[in-house]
Scaffold this active site. Structure first.
Site, PDB file in Angstrom:
ATOM      1  N   GLU A 156       4.352  -8.559  -6.027  1.00 54.05           N
ATOM      2  CA  GLU A 156       4.872  -7.508  -6.910  1.00 54.05           C
ATOM      3  C   GLU A 156       5.943  -7.990  -7.893  1.00 54.05           C
ATOM      4  O   GLU A 156       7.024  -7.414  -7.985  1.00 54.05           O
ATOM      5  CB  GLU A 156       5.412  -6.338  -6.070  1.00 54.05           C
ATOM      6  CG  GLU A 156       4.359  -5.797  -5.114  1.00 54.05           C
ATOM      7  CD  GLU A 156       4.835  -4.596  -4.287  1.00 54.05           C
ATOM      8  OE1 GLU A 156       6.016  -4.215  -4.407  1.00 54.05           O
ATOM      9  OE2 GLU A 156       4.024  -4.053  -3.528  1.00 54.05           O
ATOM     10  N   GLU A 263      -4.832  -5.132   0.747  1.00 51.55           N
ATOM     11  CA  GLU A 263      -4.124  -4.087   1.519  1.00 51.55           C
ATOM     12  C   GLU A 263      -4.772  -2.721   1.340  1.00 51.55           C
ATOM     13  O   GLU A 263      -4.082  -1.702   1.284  1.00 51.55           O
ATOM     14  CB  GLU A 263      -2.658  -3.978   1.051  1.00 51.55           C
ATOM     15  CG  GLU A 263      -1.895  -5.281   1.049  1.00 51.55           C
ATOM     16  CD  GLU A 263      -0.432  -5.122   0.634  1.00 51.55           C
ATOM     17  OE1 GLU A 263       0.071  -3.980   0.553  1.00 51.55           O
ATOM     18  OE2 GLU A 263       0.203  -6.159   0.394  1.00 51.55           O
TER      19      GLU A 263
HETATM   20  C1  XIL Z   1       4.738  -2.154   4.181  1.00 50.28           C
HETATM   21  C2  XIL Z   1       4.567  -2.158   5.680  1.00 50.28           C
HETATM   22  O1  XIL Z   1       3.272  -1.730   6.032  1.00 50.28           O
HETATM   23  C3  XIL Z   1       5.597  -1.251   6.291  1.00 50.28           C
HETATM   24  O2  XIL Z   1       5.508  -1.284   7.709  1.00 50.28           O
HETATM   25  C4  XIL Z   1       6.976  -1.673   5.816  1.00 50.28           C
HETATM   26  O3  XIL Z   1       7.915  -0.774   6.291  1.00 50.28           O
HETATM   27  C5  XIL Z   1       7.052  -1.699   4.311  1.00 50.28           C
HETATM   28  O4  XIL Z   1       6.042  -2.538   3.821  1.00 50.28           O
HETATM   29  N1  XIL Z   1       2.847  -3.372  -0.395  1.00 50.28           N
HETATM   30  C6  XIL Z   1       3.031  -4.524   0.326  1.00 50.28           C
HETATM   31  C7  XIL Z   1       3.281  -4.438   1.785  1.00 50.28           C
HETATM   32  O5  XIL Z   1       2.869  -5.624  -0.207  1.00 50.28           O
HETATM   33  O6  XIL Z   1       4.128  -5.450   2.236  1.00 50.28           O
HETATM   34  C8  XIL Z   1       3.823  -3.107   2.194  1.00 50.28           C
HETATM   35  O7  XIL Z   1       3.840  -3.076   3.611  1.00 50.28           O
HETATM   36  C9  XIL Z   1       2.989  -1.993   1.624  1.00 50.28           C
HETATM   37  C10 XIL Z   1       2.992  -2.043   0.124  1.00 50.28           C
END
Ligand code: XIL
Length: 346
Positions: A156, A263
């Site tokens: 990001e 994701e």
């Molecule tokens: C999220 C996790 O799933 C949570 O448990 C944590 O509290 C915050 O991060 N984008 C990403 C991930 O790249 O690292 C994030 O994961 C979700 C959004």
């Protein structure tokens, strides 16, 4: 390969026709279908569940062949204090993966939103920031050299308007922190795939252009980058332009880079209509994204952020039920959509 798909379709046909239990209906598994199609199937996982919930482990090892620890490899988790590393949980997860024939995706080395307390709100000189980041990346990647198949090196770094985000690393080091991170990671494990990971490229053209510009500048400078991760946090109520998504993935492929779905989840919380309708729209989105990934040669893995609604980061603040299995680990329409897309069945 075609023969396998044909056989898989036949098994599914009989499984559905005979009304087998949900356990039987999950054959053929996503893992075996992915292997037939040359696509790694992945899931985000947590340490707690891996060591406390046998049904979770069953489903994970049945359907997936790569796993991404969702928090345990982040800086916040690994770095309790300056100069100190705590690899206890990540070591256990990687050992678990090796025992269970899964490859591990390392997530993530540089993310301005995952800062340990001792780093949060600090003003760093350029030298200090470089030293901290280099030590972090070199130590972490070296520890797991040969054991992590792909690293999300930077997460990001591009803002919604397409410019580089003004985060702590940008402000203290300058835009070159991104190239530096990839160089350090490559030096520590030359065989790991190095990925730039981001969100909303599929719905925000400014963001997509910003990411493309970043990739072009990295490639022009010979930065060792292997691919781009599309997080794909979707909702059922926002339009997804499938043609634009496919074109973007193909453009990235044409640059010589891999594309990874890293994701994916699909929220239904604000969907207008019944829950059944929402689940159908959700399933269709999973089917569409899978179909595109299969059509784009550069797309090499498909990972969802968790796999059961019982353990989604999005269900912590509302009922989003964004994943292919329900809270009782039963397959949802989204699961069958992924399965049939992988089999090439409409
Ligand atoms: C999220 C996790 O799933 C949570 O448990 C944590 O509290 C915050 O991060 N984008 C990403 C991930 O790249 O690292 C994030 O994961 C979700 C959004």
């Amino acid at each position: 390969m075609q023969k396998h798909i044909w056989l898989s379709s036949l098994i599914l046909f009989f499984a559905l026709g005979m009304g087998w239990s949900s356990q039987a209906q999950v054959e053929p598994t996503l893992r075996e279908l992915g292997q037939e199609r040359g696509l790694r199937m992945g899931a985000g996982v947590s340490h707690f569940r891996l060591f406390n919930t046998p049904a979770y482990v069953d489903l994970l090892t049945t359907h997936y062949d790569i796993m991404t620890p969702t928090t345990e490899l982040k800086m916040q988790a690994l770095r309790p204090s300056p100069g100190v590393f705590d690899f206890s949980r990540s070591d256990e997860m990687i050992a678990f993966a090796q025992e269970n024939d899964l490859d591990v995706v390392g997530h993530t080395l540089v993310w301005y939103l995952s800062m340990p307390d001792w780093l949060e709100n600090r003003v760093l000189s350029r030298e200090e920031a470089i030293a901290i980041l280099e030590e972090h990346i070199t130590t972490t990647v070296s520890r797991y050299r040969g054991e992590i198949y792909a690293w999300d090196v930077v997460n990001e770094a591009v803002s919604p308007d397409g410019t580089l985000s003004q985060n702590i690393w940008y402000e203290s080091i300058g835009p070159e922190y991104i190239a530096m991170a990839f160089e350090w990671a490559h030096a520590a494990d030359p065989d790991a795939l190095l990925i730039y990971n981001d969100y909303d490229m599929e719905i925000n053209p400014d963001k997509a252009q910003g990411v493309l510009a970043l990739l072009r500048s990295m490639l022009a400078a010979d930065v060792p980058i292997d691919g781009v991760g599309f997080q794909m946090h979707l909702t059922t109520w926002e339009e997804l332009d499938l043609e634009a998504l496919q074109a973007l993935m193909e453009e990235i492929g044409d640059m010589g880079l891999q594309v990874k779905i890293t994701e994916m989840d699909v929220r239904i919380g604000e969907h207008e209509g019944t829950r059944e309708e929402a689940l159908e729209v959700q399933a269709q989105l999973y089917r569409d994204v899978m179909t595109i990934c299969l059509a784009v040669e550069a797309c090499t893995s498909f990972t969802t952020w968790g796999f059961s609604d019982a353990h989604s980061w999005l269900n912590e603040s509302g009922l989003e039920d964004p994943l292919p299995f329900d809270e009782n680990y039963n397959p949802k329409p989204a699961f069958f959509a992924l399965q049939s897309a992988l089999m090439g069945v409409e």
